[in-house]
Design a protein around this motif. Structure first.
Motif, PDB file in Angstrom:
ATOM      1  N   THR A 110       0.845  -1.205   0.000  1.00  0.00           N
ATOM      2  CA  THR A 110       0.000   0.000   0.000  1.00  0.00           C
ATOM      3  C   THR A 110       0.879   1.254   0.000  1.00  0.00           C
ATOM      4  OG1 THR A 110      -1.738  -1.177   1.194  1.00  0.00           O
ATOM      5  CG2 THR A 110      -1.791   1.234   1.309  1.00  0.00           C
ATOM      6  N   ALA A 111       1.884   1.261   0.891  1.00  0.00           N
ATOM      7  CA  ALA A 111       2.786   2.418   0.950  1.00  0.00           C
ATOM      8  C   ALA A 111       3.662   2.480  -0.290  1.00  0.00           C
ATOM      9  CB  ALA A 111       3.649   2.336   2.208  1.00  0.00           C
ATOM     10  N   MET A 112       4.057   1.307  -0.803  1.00  0.00           N
ATOM     11  CA  MET A 112       4.933   1.274  -1.980  1.00  0.00           C
ATOM     12  C   MET A 112       4.273   1.935  -3.194  1.00  0.00           C
ATOM     13  SD  MET A 112       6.197  -1.862  -4.288  1.00  0.00           S
ATOM     14  CE  MET A 112       4.616  -1.689  -5.082  1.00  0.00           C
ATOM     15  N   LEU A 113       2.972   1.697  -3.360  1.00  0.00           N
ATOM     16  CA  LEU A 113       2.292   2.312  -4.510  1.00  0.00           C
ATOM     17  C   LEU A 113       2.265   3.838  -4.364  1.00  0.00           C
ATOM     18  CD1 LEU A 113      -0.598  -0.249  -5.058  1.00  0.00           C
ATOM     19  CD2 LEU A 113       1.527  -0.013  -6.366  1.00  0.00           C
ATOM     20  N   ASP A 114       2.135   4.308  -3.130  1.00  0.00           N
ATOM     21  CA  ASP A 114       2.197   5.766  -2.896  1.00  0.00           C
ATOM     22  C   ASP A 114       3.604   6.286  -3.210  1.00  0.00           C
ATOM     23  OD1 ASP A 114      -0.418   5.781  -2.092  1.00  0.00           O
ATOM     24  OD2 ASP A 114       0.038   5.749   0.063  1.00  0.00           O
ATOM     25  N   GLU A 115       4.626   5.504  -2.857  1.00  0.00           N
ATOM     26  CA  GLU A 115       6.011   5.924  -3.109  1.00  0.00           C
ATOM     27  C   GLU A 115       6.281   6.021  -4.615  1.00  0.00           C
ATOM     28  OE1 GLU A 115       7.361   3.519   0.895  1.00  0.00           O
ATOM     29  OE2 GLU A 115       7.984   2.775  -1.056  1.00  0.00           O
ATOM     30  N   ILE A 116       5.764   5.059  -5.351  1.00  0.00           N
ATOM     31  CA  ILE A 116       5.958   5.096  -6.809  1.00  0.00           C
ATOM     32  C   ILE A 116       5.242   6.328  -7.377  1.00  0.00           C
ATOM     33  CG2 ILE A 116       5.328   3.949  -8.983  1.00  0.00           C
ATOM     34  CD1 ILE A 116       6.004   1.290  -7.655  1.00  0.00           C
ATOM     35  N   ALA A 117       4.032   6.572  -6.890  1.00  0.00           N
ATOM     36  CA  ALA A 117       3.278   7.742  -7.369  1.00  0.00           C
ATOM     37  C   ALA A 117       4.009   9.039  -7.028  1.00  0.00           C
ATOM     38  CB  ALA A 117       1.880   7.741  -6.754  1.00  0.00           C
ATOM     39  N   ALA A 118       4.708   9.044  -5.880  1.00  0.00           N
ATOM     40  CA  ALA A 118       5.437  10.252  -5.461  1.00  0.00           C
ATOM     41  C   ALA A 118       6.793  10.369  -6.152  1.00  0.00           C
ATOM     42  CB  ALA A 118       5.612  10.237  -3.947  1.00  0.00           C
ATOM     43  N   GLY A 119       7.138   9.357  -6.964  1.00  0.00           N
ATOM     44  CA  GLY A 119       8.389   9.432  -7.720  1.00  0.00           C
ATOM     45  C   GLY A 119       9.620   8.962  -6.963  1.00  0.00           C
ATOM     46  N   PHE A 120       9.437   8.241  -5.858  1.00  0.00           N
ATOM     47  CA  PHE A 120      10.593   7.699  -5.135  1.00  0.00           C
ATOM     48  C   PHE A 120      11.319   6.705  -6.039  1.00  0.00           C
ATOM     49  CE2 PHE A 120       9.343   8.054  -0.348  1.00  0.00           C
ATOM     50  CZ  PHE A 120       8.970   9.368  -0.536  1.00  0.00           C
ATOM     51  N   ALA A 121      12.654   6.800  -6.039  1.00  0.00           N
ATOM     52  CA  ALA A 121      13.457   5.860  -6.832  1.00  0.00           C
ATOM     53  C   ALA A 121      13.745   4.608  -6.014  1.00  0.00           C
ATOM     54  CB  ALA A 121      14.757   6.531  -7.239  1.00  0.00           C
ATOM     55  N   SER A 122      14.179   3.565  -6.708  1.00  0.00           N
ATOM     56  CA  SER A 122      14.639   2.348  -6.030  1.00  0.00           C
ATOM     57  C   SER A 122      15.943   1.908  -6.669  1.00  0.00           C
ATOM     58  CB  SER A 122      13.602   1.229  -6.144  1.00  0.00           C
ATOM     59  OG  SER A 122      13.806   0.484  -7.338  1.00  0.00           O
TER      60      SER A 122
END
Lengths: 168, 328
Positions: A110-122
């Motif tokens: 759930t948090a990961m999808l928000d991170e992707i939407a916020a543009g967090f890199a991995s």
């Protein structure tokens, strides 16, 4: 100074013994046993909860360090009669076998999808500054803090992908 | 976990006061410290929670660098647009470490202060000069798979486990430290961590009561930034060997080669002679091999970790080849 934690929208008092981890506080004090104790050392991710919008290992932090914070557990994401989209997708795609890691997997995803939407890199992102995609490779890297000893990873990735693409 | 008192300072001065006594330990993200407290490797009688002291900002400095607050999370640093654009080696190194859950809690200062993952250090039933001075080193002649090959001592062959600090070493960053008796001191990150010597219990130069307030990066340079981490699984594993590289080639010769290495020593390993050797030369396999000779001239394996010596040589060559677009 506030001595409470907001748990799934309700303010709750922090226990007086400072040794109580956030995980034990949720399970033992609050009776919210959806959050699981796996390794208790931050290696398995079964205890993942969302604090102020960020996923963390609740075993590696003290309840006392979180006064004034807002915690969302699996119980706060959905209910049997009103499951979250990821909960539905995990059921739909058999994203588990024994189910022990599942609450952590779903809080994490759930948090990961928000991170992707916020543009967090991995570590799997080709371009640190580009638009982030929920590719299988990205999902595997971003979910590496959640172990599944049954090995349901293929279906976990499928379930998350379905919701990620639905969001896109 | 042993009982302890939980204290929260309301200012830096108060934090100094609370952390000067031997039985007190400061906690920031806590992801390493609380783990070690569960194992009774760390047994503070007072835990001083410094999380409410601010120090989370990432700001540009007057000379065009970047100042990263000690309590900025690893996630905030790795995703700061200035870090991603101008210091990608740092973003890459952070993202190569731990998991998203841990990076969301881990802080700049805490990451620098994390302890070794040596199995003898984390097991209180085993001898360890770092945990219990004078008890011996279990890893020498023991399980030494993850252990150091450079800068070791007869007392300790543990490695510094982190990734972030390896990039900070390549970047020649500075650690800003607030001291109880004076205002503030600055220590180059290359000098912040110590070699084990006779006192492996000391990981770094921090004195009792000192608090890291920030890490400052110098003005960015135009160069290729790479972080290569070799590990036994592709995510959430410590480095066997890692290389942070900031490399530029101009007119066919190497104009800059700032390198630092993880997984090899008790500290992020930086050898100024490598840059002296490489700069001004045309990139070639033979040159990278010479750099490997220089890097590893004092290297010593301890059986299980002998593989790190050729692995470091090859990883250095591979990173230099990629950075300079050279066939090897």
């Amino acid at each position: 100074m506030s001595k409470t934690i907001t748990v799934n929208g309700t303010e709750r008092p922090i226990p007086s013994d400072p040794r109580v981890s956030l995980l034990d506080f949720l399970r033992e004090n609050e009776g919210l046993t959806g959050t699981k104790k796996g390794c208790d050392h931050g290696q398995c991710g079964a205890c993942t909860v969302i604090v102020n919008g960020m996923r963390i290992n609740s075993c590696l932090t003290l309840a006392a360090m979180h006064d004034g914070d807002s915690v969302t557990t699996i119980e706060g994401l959905g209910t049997p009669t009103s499951p979250s989209p990821l909960q539905v997708a995990f059921v739909e795609h058999d994203g588990f076998q024994c189910g022990y890691c599942t609450p952590g997997q779903i809080c994490s995803a759930t948090a990961m999808l928000d991170e992707i939407a916020a543009g967090f890199a991995s570590d799997a992102s080709e371009d640190l500054l580009g638009e982030m995609q929920a590719s299988p490779e990205e999902i595997r890297e971003r979910m590496s803090g959640n172990l599944c000893r049954c090995g349901a990873y293929a279906n976990i990735v499928t379930a998350i992908r379905e919701i990620a693409q639905g969001d896109a | 976990m042993r009982p302890f008192a939980f204290q929260r300072p309301d200012s830096l001065a108060h934090a100094h006061e609370l952390t000067v006594p031997e039985d007190a330990t400061a906690v920031a993200g806590g992801t390493n410290l609380l783990d070690l407290m569960k194992l009774q490797v760390e047994t503070p009688e007072r835990l001083v929670d410094i999380n409410r002291l601010g120090m989370t900002e990432i700001q540009e400095t007057a000379d065009g660098g970047l100042r990263i607050g000690a309590l900025a999370t690893n996630t905030a640093t790795a995703n700061d647009d200035r870090v991603r654009a101008d210091y990608p080696v740092l973003a890459r190194a952070i993202l190569a470490g731990a998991t998203q859950q841990l990076r969301n809690r881990a802080t700049t200062g805490g990451n620098l202060c994390q302890r070794t993952r040596c199995y003898y250090f984390t097991n209180i039933d085993q001898p360890c000069n770092k945990r219990e001075p004078g008890s011996g080193c279990g890893a020498i002649d023991g399980i030494a798979h993850l252990h150091a090959v450079l800068g070791t001592s007869p007392s300790c062959i543990a490695t510094y486990p982190g990734d972030m600090a390896v990039a900070l070493s390549a970047l020649d960053a500075t650690v800003e430290i607030a001291s109880p008796d004076s205002d503030e001191r600055s220590v180059p990150v290359r000098d912040f961590h110590l070699l084990p010597g006779d006192t492996p219990c000391r990981d770094n130069v921090l004195e009792r009561g000192e608090i890291i307030t920030a890490v400052t990066l110098p003005r960015p340079v135009k160069a290729k930034h790479l972080y290569r981490k070799v590990r036994e699984r592709s995510s959430y594993a410590f480095a066997l060997v890692s290389v942070a590289a900031i490399v530029a080639v101009e007119d066919g010769v190497i104009a800059r080669a700032d390198l630092a290495f993880g997984g090899l020593a008790h500290k992020p390993w930086h050898d100024a002679r490598l840059s002296e050797l490489l700069v001004g030369e045309a990139p070639s396999a033979a040159l990278f091999d010479k750099a490997g000779d220089l890097l590893l001239e004092g290297a010593r394996g301890y059986g299980e970790n002998d593989f790190k010596i050729p692995l470091a040589r090859r990883t250095l060559a591979a990173v230099m080849a990629e950075a300079t677009e050279t066939e090897i």
